[in-house]
Every structure is written in structure tokens, then in C-alpha cells.
Design a protein around this motif. Structure first.
Motif, short mmCIF file in Angstrom:
data_model
loop_
_atom_site.label_atom_id
_atom_site.label_comp_id
_atom_site.label_asym_id
_atom_site.label_seq_id
_atom_site.Cartn_x
_atom_site.Cartn_y
_atom_site.Cartn_z
N GLN A 172 -30.59 15.36 11.50
CA GLN A 172 -29.93 16.68 11.40
C GLN A 172 -30.09 17.57 12.59
O GLN A 172 -29.26 18.20 13.02
CB GLN A 172 -30.45 17.60 9.99
N PRO A 173 -31.23 17.57 13.25
CA PRO A 173 -31.47 18.34 14.36
C PRO A 173 -30.52 17.94 15.45
O PRO A 173 -30.51 17.02 15.86
CB PRO A 173 -32.90 17.97 14.81
N ASN A 174 -29.98 18.91 16.06
CA ASN A 174 -29.06 18.61 17.16
C ASN A 174 -29.44 18.76 18.44
O ASN A 174 -28.65 19.09 19.48
CB ASN A 174 -27.63 19.65 16.73
N ALA A 175 -30.70 18.67 18.75
CA ALA A 175 -31.27 18.65 19.99
C ALA A 175 -32.66 18.19 19.81
O ALA A 175 -33.44 18.31 18.95
CB ALA A 175 -31.12 19.67 20.98
N GLY A 176 -33.27 17.68 21.13
CA GLY A 176 -34.68 17.39 20.99
C GLY A 176 -35.59 18.50 20.58
O GLY A 176 -36.32 18.28 19.55
N SER A 177 -35.16 19.66 21.22
CA SER A 177 -36.04 20.69 20.93
C SER A 177 -36.02 21.20 19.24
O SER A 177 -36.85 21.55 18.63
CB SER A 177 -35.48 21.96 21.61
N GLN A 178 -34.65 20.79 18.76
CA GLN A 178 -34.52 21.01 17.39
C GLN A 178 -35.16 20.19 16.35
O GLN A 178 -35.94 20.45 15.25
CB GLN A 178 -33.04 21.30 17.01
N GLY A 214 -26.73 16.82 22.22
CA GLY A 214 -27.65 16.33 21.95
C GLY A 214 -27.85 15.73 20.42
O GLY A 214 -27.16 16.47 19.74
N VAL A 215 -28.73 14.98 20.03
CA VAL A 215 -28.98 14.69 18.99
C VAL A 215 -30.57 14.49 18.88
O VAL A 215 -31.16 13.38 19.70
CB VAL A 215 -28.60 13.39 18.09
N GLY A 216 -31.34 15.03 17.94
CA GLY A 216 -32.79 15.08 18.25
C GLY A 216 -33.50 14.77 16.76
O GLY A 216 -34.13 15.52 16.37
#
Ligand SMILES: *Cc1c(COP(=O)(O)O)cnc(C)c1O
Length: 967
Positions: free
Chosen positions: A577-583, A729-731
Motif C-alpha cells: 500500500q505505501p506509495n513511496a519509500g518514505s510512506q 514510487g512504491v514503498g
């Protein structure tokens, strides 16, 4: 050349080589690898890896993955999965709408590597094209919202709203801890705000009626969030409410819709403080929820604490306008735990597409699209009324009607599905219908037929097309102009549009021109075959909140990808689900926090972070209310175990976790990592392993095996999703067994868990997941392992070849690096005043994108070649670096002045080189063609060195007046 002898008769199996993709993904072939190993002084790749990677962390067993298959076979297999998705016509709305991606944008941006393989525009000079597109995006958002300033994209509308909450809390005078949400927000927005609010002690009040709203505004609050038009379609004038909110020294946050704002009075005109939303319907397919560019605009006073990237206009050394990222001092890589947000990778490619949609259609075209949607909505509404279904809310709407269908709701929704149509079920007994650009007359008639009783006469479009042309109230009809800048009024023929797009991408340096050796960022091959599936209608034209039965293909993709990533990481559970590394970091820390709470240890709030960590780590820790304690690194760049021990002892009772990066951000496999994990565990803390460097581990070692409890991956680094110029991105967040219950859920989509949603859509940036699936499927275990080994080989080759010219700052036990190396340039400051930045800019003259500059060590360059670069390209880079070293030597020897030499004056533009007067102590030839190959092919920087300080002092973030470009 000798003719090669006729090939021996091969077996059928050999002729059908299923491993065809592996050598295509990996740059150096076997012969080249041998040459490189010789340069490093190693007999074999195995021998190199043995000396690079500590035995103690080696995988217990190989990854269990399906064997590699060919491109064609992988595409066929994925097609079979995709076809399990059912593409119905969705009228669900709720933030996601049908849209037509103009063909010229689809082919020349979304499918064009010049755009999708670019990196985040930190190196301003080689990023002018995409930054112009982002300034267009910012201008589009400020114009349509009526706000003074907007950033260059947010991850999705719901997280943008949560970021707006954080921005409001930092900025307003009210000291309240309460935020009030209008109940008629998109439910996923409410859920993501709640997830974000909880760990930092913000009380969320949801007002589900006018009474509750009035009562909430009468109490104390620091912000209120409104949706305009509301999730149910209702449009009201919020001016008086905004005044009431301001009277409480609180901020009014408005979630809105850009297409609606072409017709509606913009929130800026009724004094909103922060405006957020999504630009998806400006040409980006729904893609089951993402990627799309959300946005945030705010009042001028808040701009210095705006989250996310902001592109501003500055000048270059020649005084010409030039774009660059503005106010970077707000951001995590500089401000760390004091940053305005943890956002790093955002949604640049979708933002570029949305901006181009506005450039292509222009203000008139957008207005026409919106007027048509509004008119069809009015027609639909009148027809439904004829059939006995009146729109619920006061007869105001732009594109969405909500009908109180009571106990007929389920039956009507089911009937719709049986006719190939999705409607939105909401608040138990309502159906909502949202129209969009793709809606046809036939669609409207079909919807009527769904609501008609047996034998009831159907209305006709012609008969219903009488009366008001929209349901937008008179008082809220927009009177102000927008998008009047020439860029939105010029490129309306396809030829003009094509050339505009091309002119911008020509200014930029992406992977389609040269290697981008950015340490920590893993700019590897983004194979075309991996990109092909993302625009298949079976993946692209899916609404994220369509019934689960229609999303079976996505469910299978999700399941397989998670299984494979579990194999790669050694973890037990993963959420995509998180849409970047930070997420992913944020979600991982939420899991750790919820775990401690579940054991009655909510007091554990200390997060240890080594000083070399990436800025997102401390910024994420701060977001979940953890207190950051920085621990030191030793002279070799490793975590200082003595210092760590002290910190663990000091904070033992309150230790929540440590966040480490492995291999370290210094590009080294630390041998004590297992010991480190045990130490933290022994104090009751959990170990977060930042997985950005997984490209050095896949197939060789797994963080879930050597002591990590949680990691995020960056599928846009290790697993081939292109960077898109700074996103999407995808995280994925990956956890060990006992943390699986604390992975993010998504109640809005029916997945209720202890930790709520962290993204608007249940699968985050779902539509780009096929890229990583294709990569793993084509490479299999042998391919992925070889990729990792080759990435390590390539980095060590560069380090070895550059050793005499530029020493590598940190190395492991046997003098080797992992998959990246930090080239030390610090001594040149004293010897001749040359800084790492000068080398970075001079590399542009040689046709290269600079390596990572000054992270994690100031005034160094961090080089990560990745496995995809061939020996030819590595040598080209090495030769450039050696030539630059010779140029530095000229300055050191005093033959060129410290402040006037090819490094300080880089990059050199064609314009500067062709000027009549040339008064430098080196020739134009030296400036332009320092190595002979450049005479045959040369990238010309469109601007000279960009002045960052000027741009921040004179902040300007909208389209530049056209005459600024003329002399
Ligand atoms: C890239 C990176 C991140 C952040 O990931 P995003 O996807 O950009 O949010 C975190 N840590 C490290 C070490 C990274 O290199």
C-alpha cells in the motif's frame, strides 16, 4: 573480423532459451566481467562476493521463485492474470474518474523513456524540461484553486489532506489538538487522516450533520477539512464557515476537484488556507488507485512550511531564467526530524501528464469538458427524477448525484453491475453516480434503464436537455479567468503539442542517454517489456473501489508479488500500500508503535538513528511521534557500536526501535549488523532496516533473516519501476511474523485492521506493480542473484579504477565496497577550492548525470552504477572522472585560477561558448569537448549553473512571463 564458424546444432531447449532477459538486464557480459574482475584483482565473481559480503549474513537458502521465462512468456502470463480483472464502466467517483489520456501525451510521455527514466530534478541544469512541466502543474493548480502557491505534487489526495493537517498544526495560532472533518469527505481521506492523527495525539471529530458541524466549529479546533464539491456531490458556499474557522485562529483545509473548479468559484476566493486534491482526471488512468499526482496549494504565509517539492524560477550565471527546486531547506534531506514532511519520491510523472493535459486542452478545452460533464449530470438528474429518484442534496452538483435508495440500494447496485456498470454504495442506503469526461449519452440512458421499473417509460436525452445547463448554484459559478499564460494557449494542434513535449525532454538527461550513477537511488534498467502492461485496460481502467470480484487480477498480482518479495527479504508479511519509500517507513514505524502499545508498552518512544541515515528516517520517526536520538558512526563509517551500546542502555526502558540502512548509506556491508540487531532486541527495541539498498542484497542476504524486524523496499529502485523524474514510487512495508497484524489495513475497502490506511487506495500505486512483477518473473532466482552480484562488481570496478585519482572514502573489511562507493573530494577544497558540486556540474559537460552529491557525507560524490551498465559505459564514466581529475590538477598547479576554470564555469552552454568574447584561461574546445568522443555526440546543458540562493530570496513558482526568455 573473422567470420564466426557455423553454430553447432542446438537442442530445442537451448533454442527456446528461457533466460533471454537476464543478459539483457545485466550490462557486462561474461568476458567483460572477467576483465573487470582482473582490474579488481579477483579470480571470479564468487571470490569477489565472498570478500565483500560478511558470511554471517548469507542467506540460509536460495530464494524460492518461479524459474526465469522470456519476455513474451512473461507478458502472456501477466495477461492471463490481468484478464481476471473485469473492466466495467465505473461511475463510482469518490476521487477517481474516467479520463481520456490524449494519445500524444500517452505515447510521448507515459510511454517515453526520456520522461519516465529521468531522476528527481536535484541537478537543476539537466532537469529544465521536467521542471518547466512541473511549473506548469503548479500554475495550473494555483490558477484553478485561486491560491497563491502550489507544490509540484503530493502522493495522493488522502495523504495530501493528512499533510495539510500537519501543515495547519505547524502554522496556525490555535493551540488546540482538535481537527474537525466534514463527514462528507471521501471516506479514504477521513481514514488516512485518522491514521495520521492518532500517534501524534490529534483528536479527530467527524461532523455527520449540520448540527454536528456547527457544534464542532463552536468548540476549539486547529483546523477543519471540507470537501468541495462534497463526496456526495453537494456544493455549498463555505465562506461563512471559513470565517468561523478563522475566528478560532484555525485553518480551513479544502479538498477539491480541479475539473469542477473550471466552473466553480475557487476556494481561494473564499479565503481557504490550504487546498488539496488529485489531478487524476487530467489524463491519468484510474489504475486501481494510482499513481496519480495529488496537489497542495496554500496561502502565501505558509509557503516556507509547505510539504513536498516545489519548483521555483531562478536565474543561471548568465542571468537567464532557470528552474530549480525551491526552499529545499524545508525538506527531510536537510531538516531531518524538523522537516515539514518525510516526502521524498512524489508523483512527478503523473504531475507532468496532468500539466500536459491542461496545456493540450487549454482553458477553453477544459471548460468545455467540465461543462459537458455538468450538463450530462443535470440531464441525468432530471431523468432520474422522472423515474422517481431525486438527487438527495439540494439539487446542487457538478458531476456527482447521490440518491437515497434505501433498501433498494443493494439490488440497484447489483443490477447496475449486471449491466456492466459500477455505482457507488455509500452510507448504507445511498447510491452515488459520478460522471466524467468519458461518459456518453448511451451511458446516461443505460443508468436510467437501471433505475427504471418494469414497463416504466425511459426519459430521452433530448427531452431532459431542457432547463438549467448545470446544477451548479448561480452564486458559486466561477467568474475569474484561469490558465491565461501563453503555455496553456499555444500548443493546441497535435503537431505543436508533440514538439513542445519533445522540446522539453530534449533539455533533460535521462537513462535513455547515459548512465545515472546516483548512489542510494539505483537508477537501473526499466525494461520496455516491464512497462508495456501498465497501460493495458485490464490494469489501467479499474476503479480502486470497484467490487472485489472485479479486482481478482490485481488480487493475484498483489499476492504473487508479496510472496516473491517475502522470498527476497526473508520477511513474513508485506503490504504494497505505501506509495513511496518514505510512506513505507511511516507504515513500518506505525507497526512498531502499535506492537509496543499492544503489549502495554506505549511509553517506548525512542528511535535511534545513526548520523549517516537518509533524511526520511528521522522525518518519518517524527511523524509517528517517536523521539529521534542520533547515534554516531566511527572513522570507518560504520555504526559506532560503543556509542550505540550507551544509547541502548540509557534509553533501554523507552527504546522503541533503531533505524539502520543495510548495506549502510556509506556503501559498506557492516560486519557487526547481526550483533547490532541482537543488542537492540535485548533492550526490547525493534530493528527497522531501510531497504533502499536492497540492490546489494537480493539473492545473497535477507534482512528478515539477519535480524531486521521491519523494512521498506523501494520498488522504484531495486525492482525496476522507473523514477519518472521524481515519482511515482512504491514503498512496500515488510515485517516479521509478530508484526504482521500491524500492517496497514484499508477499512474503506473493507480491510479492517489495527492500523488504518496509509494511502488513499488499498493497493497504493497499484498500476505500476506489473513492472516489478515482470522484472522478477523474467529474472527468476538466478537472474536476480546475478544482478546483485553484478551491481557489486560494477561498483567495485569503478572504485578500483578511480582509486589513484579519487580515493573511495569507506570500504569493508577486505577493502571492497558494496553496490556503491563514496568518492572523496573533500581535500580539493583546500588544495584548489574545487568542490564536489563543481565536479558534478562538470560531469554534465561530459554528458553525465552527476552521482549523488553530498549524501551521506558532505562534499563527496556517491556512485552507484547498478548492474545494468555495461563495461563500455562504466569506462566512459571513469575516463570522464580521470579527465576531470587532470583539470583539477591544472587548478592545483596554479595554471588556472581557482575561480575561473572548466569546473567552476560548468556546465558550459552552447550560447556561452559561441559568444564573440571568450576570456577564460582555457579554450572553448576544452570546455565543450574535453574528451574526443563528445565531438560525435554531445548533450548540451540548456542553462548555465543555476543560482539557488537568488531563487529562494525571490521565490517565484509559476510560469515565467514569456518575455523573460528574450534578451
Ligand atoms: C530513496 C531512499 C529513501 C526514501 O524513499 P522514497 O521512495 O524516495 O520516499 C529512504 N532511505 C534511503 C536510504 C533512500 O535511498
Amino acid at each position: 573480423m573473422l567470420m564466426s564458424p557455423p553454430a553447432p546444432v542446438a537442442s530445442l531447449e537451448a533454442l527456446e532459451n528461457s533466460q533471454e532477459f537476464i543478459p539483457r538486464h545485466i550490462g557486462p557480459d561474461a568476458d567483460e566481467q572477467q576483465k573487470m574482475l582482473a582490474a579488481i584483482g579477483k579470480p571470479s565473481l564468487d571470490a569477489l562476493i565472498r570478500d565483500v559480503m560478511p558470511d554471517s549474513i548469507a542467506r540460509a537458502r536460495p530464494m524460492d521463485l518461479p524459474p526465469p521465462i522470456t519476455e513474451a512468456a512473461a507478458l502472456a502470463e501477466l495477461k492471463a492474470i490481468a484478464s481476471k480483472n473485469q473492466v466495467l464502466k465505473s461511475f463510482i467517483g469518490q476521487g477517481y474518474y474516467g479520463t481520456h489520456t490524449p494519445g500524444v501525451i500517452l505515447r510521448n510521455i507515459l510511454e517515453n523513456p526520456a520522461w519516465y527514466t529521468a531522476y528527481t530534478p536535484y541537478q537543476a541544469e539537466i532537469s529544465q524540461g521536467r521542471m518547466e512541466a512541473l511549473v506548469n502543474f503548479q500554475t495550473m493548480v494555483t490558477d484553478l484553486t485561486g491560491m497563491p502557491i502550489a507544490n509540484a505534487s503530493m502522493l495522493d489526495e488522502a495523504t495530501a489532506a493528512a499533510e495539510a493537517m500537519a501543515l495547519a498544526r505547524r502554522s496556525v495560532k490555535s493551540r488546540s489538538h482538535r481537527i474537525v472533518l466534514a463527514g462528507d469527505l471521501h471516506p479514504q481521506t477521513i481514514e488516512v487522516i485518522e491514521t495520521r492523527a492518532r500517534p501524534i495525539g490529534i483528536e479527530v471529530v467527524i461532523a455527520n450533520s449540520q448540527q454536528e458541524w456547527d457544534a464542532a466549529l463552536a468548540g476549539d479546533l486547529f483546523a477543519a477539512v471540507i470537501q468541495y464539491p462534497a463526496s456526495s456531490g453537494w456544493i455549498v458556499d463555505w465562506k461563512a464557515d471559513v470565517q468561523a474557522i478563522h475566528a478560532k485562529q484555525a485553518a480551513a483545509i479544502v479538498a477539491t476537484d480541479l475539473l469542477a473548479l473550471t466552473l466553480l468559484t475557487p476556494p481561494g476566493e473564499w479565503d481557504a488556507d490550504i487546498v488539496v486534491g488529485n489531478s487524476q482526471r487530467f489524463g491519468m488512468p484510474m489504475g486501481a488507485g494510482g499513481p496519480h499526482a495529488a496537489f497542495m496549494a496554500c496561502r502565501d504565509e505558509y509557503k516556507r512550511s509547505l510539504p513536498g517539492r516545489l519548483v521555483g524560477v531562478s536565474v543561471d550565471v548568465h542571468g537567464k531564467p532557470a528552474y530549480r527546486l525551491a526552499l529545499q531547506t524545508r525538506e527531510q534531506h536537510i531538516r531531518r526530524e524538523k522537516a515539514t514532511s518525510n516526502i521524498c519520491t512524489a508523483q512527478v510523472l503523473p504531475a507532468v501528464i496532468a500539466s500536459m493535459y491542461a496545456v493540450y486542452h487549454g482553458p477553453q478545452g477544459l471548460k468545455r469538458i467540465a461543462q459537458r460533464v455538468a450538463r450530462l449530470t443535470a440531464i441525468l438528474s432530471r431523468g432520474l427524477a422522472r423515474l422517481g429518484f431525486s438527487a438527495h442534496h439540494h439539487d446542487t452538483a457538478f458531476d456527482t448525484l447521490s440518491l437515497h435508495t434505501r433498501d433498494a440500494t443493494d439490488a440497484l447496485a447489483a443490477r447496475a453491475v449486471s449491466r456492466g456498470v459500477n455505482l457507488r454504495k455509500a452510507w448504507n442506503e445511498y447510491l452515488c453516480i459520478s460522471l466524467d469526461e468519458t461518459t456518453t449519452r448511451a451511458d446516461v440512458e443505460l443508468i436510467w434503464s437501471i433505475f427504471a421499473q418494469e414497463g416504466q417509460a425511459l426519459p430521452t436525452i433530448e427531452a431532459m436537455d431542457e432547463g438549467p445547463t448545470s446544477l451548479i448554484p448561480e452564486s458559486l459559478q466561477r467568474s475569474t479567468a484561469y490558465l491565461s499564460h501563453p503555455v496553456f494557449n499555444t500548443h493546441h494542434s497535435e503537431t505543436a503539442m508533440l514538439r513542445y513535449i519533445r522540446s522539453l525532454s530534449d533539455k533533460d538527461l535521462a537513462l535513455d542517454r547515459s548512465m545515472i550513477p546516483l548512489g542510494s537511488c539505483t537508477m537501473k534498467l526499466n525494461a520496455t517489456s516491464e512497462m508495456i502492461p501498465i497501460t493495458w485496460p485490464e490494469f489501467a481502467d479499474i476503479h480502486p473501489f470497484a467490487p472485489a470480484s472485479q479486482l481478482q487480477g490485481y488480487a493475484e498480482l498483489d499476492q504473487q508479488l508479496r510472496d516473491w518479495l517475502c522470498q527476497a527479504t526473508g520477511y513474513a508479511g508485506i503490504s504494497l500500500q505505501p506509495n513511496a519509500g518514505s510512506q513505507g517507513e511511516y507504515a513500518g514505524l506505525l507497526a512498531i508503535k502499535a506492537f509496543h502499545e499492544s503489549r502495554g508498552q506505549a511509553h517506548r518512544n525512542i528511535c535511534l538513528i545513526p548520523s549517516s541515515a537518509h533524511g526520511t528516517n528521522p522525518a518519518s520517526a517524527q511523524m509517528v511521534g517517536l523521539q529521534v536520538v542520533v547515534t554516531q558512526c566511527d572513522d570507518n563509517g560504520n555504526v559506532d557500536m560503543a556509542d550505540l551500546k550507551l544509547a541502548c542502555e540509557k534509553h533501554s526502558a523507552n527504546l522503541a526501535c533503531i533505524m539502520i540502512t543495510y548495506p549502510s548509506t556509506h556503501g559498506v556491508f557492516e560486519t557487526q549488523v547481526k550483533e547490532l540487531c541482537q543488542l537492540v532486541h535485548s533492550h526490547g527495541g525493534r530493528v527497522y532496516v531501510d531497504g533502499a539498498n536492497m540492490n546489494a542484497l537480493v539473492g545473497l542476504a535477507a534482512p528478515g533473516e539477519f535480524g531486521g524486524d521491519v523494512s521498506h523496499l523501494n520498488l522504484h529502485k531495486t525492482f525496476c519501476i522507473p523514477h519518472g523524474g521524481g515519482g511515482p514510487g512504491v514503498g512496500p512495508v515488510c515485517v516479521v511474523e509478530d508484526l504482521v497484524p500491524f500492517l496497514p489495513g484499508h477499512a474503506t475497502a473493507g480491510d479492517v485492521r489495527q492500523v488504518g490506511a496509509v494511502s488513499a487506495a488499498p493497493l497504493g500505486n497499484a498500476a505500476v506493480l506489473p513492472i516489478s512483477w515482470m522484472y522478477i518473473r523474467m529474472m527468476g532466482e538466478p537472474g536476480l542473484k546475478l544482478a546483485t552480484e553484478t551491481a557489486i562488481l560494477n561498483a567495485n570496478y569503478i572504485s578500483a579504477r578511480l582509486k589513484e585519482h579519487f580515493p573511495t572514502l569507506y570500504a569493508g573489511e577486505y577493502g571492497h565496497v558494496a553496490h556503491e562507493c563514496i568518492v572523496d573530494l573533500r581535500h580539493f577544497k583546500d588544495s584548489c577550492g574545487v568542490m564536489a558540486e563543481d565536479v558534478a556540474k562538470r560531469l554534465i559537460d561530459y554528458g553525465f548525470h552527476a552521482p549523488t552529491l553530498s549524501f551521506p557525507v558532505p562534499n563527496t560524490l556517491m556512485v552507484e552504477p547498478t548492474e545494468s551498465e555495461s563495461l563500455y559505459e562504466l569506462d566512459r564514466f571513469i575516463e570522464a572522472m580521470i579527465a576531470i581529475r587532470a583539470e583539477i590538477a591544472e587548478v592545483e598547479a596554479g595554471r588556472l585560477p581557482r575561480d575561473d576554470n572548466p569546473l567552476k564555469n560548468a556546465p558550459h552552454t552552447a550560447e556561452a561558448l559561441l559568444a564573440a568574447d571568450w576570456h577564460h584561461g582555457y579554450s572553448r574546445e576544452t570546455a565543450a569537448y574535453p574528451v574526443p568522443a563528445l565531438r560525435r555526440a554531445k548533450y548540451w546543458s540548456p542553462v548555465g549553473r543555476v543560482d539557488n540562493v537568488y531563487g529562494d530570496r525571490n521565490l517565484f513558482c509559476s510560469c515565467v512571463p514569456m518575455d523573460a526568455y528574450e534578451d
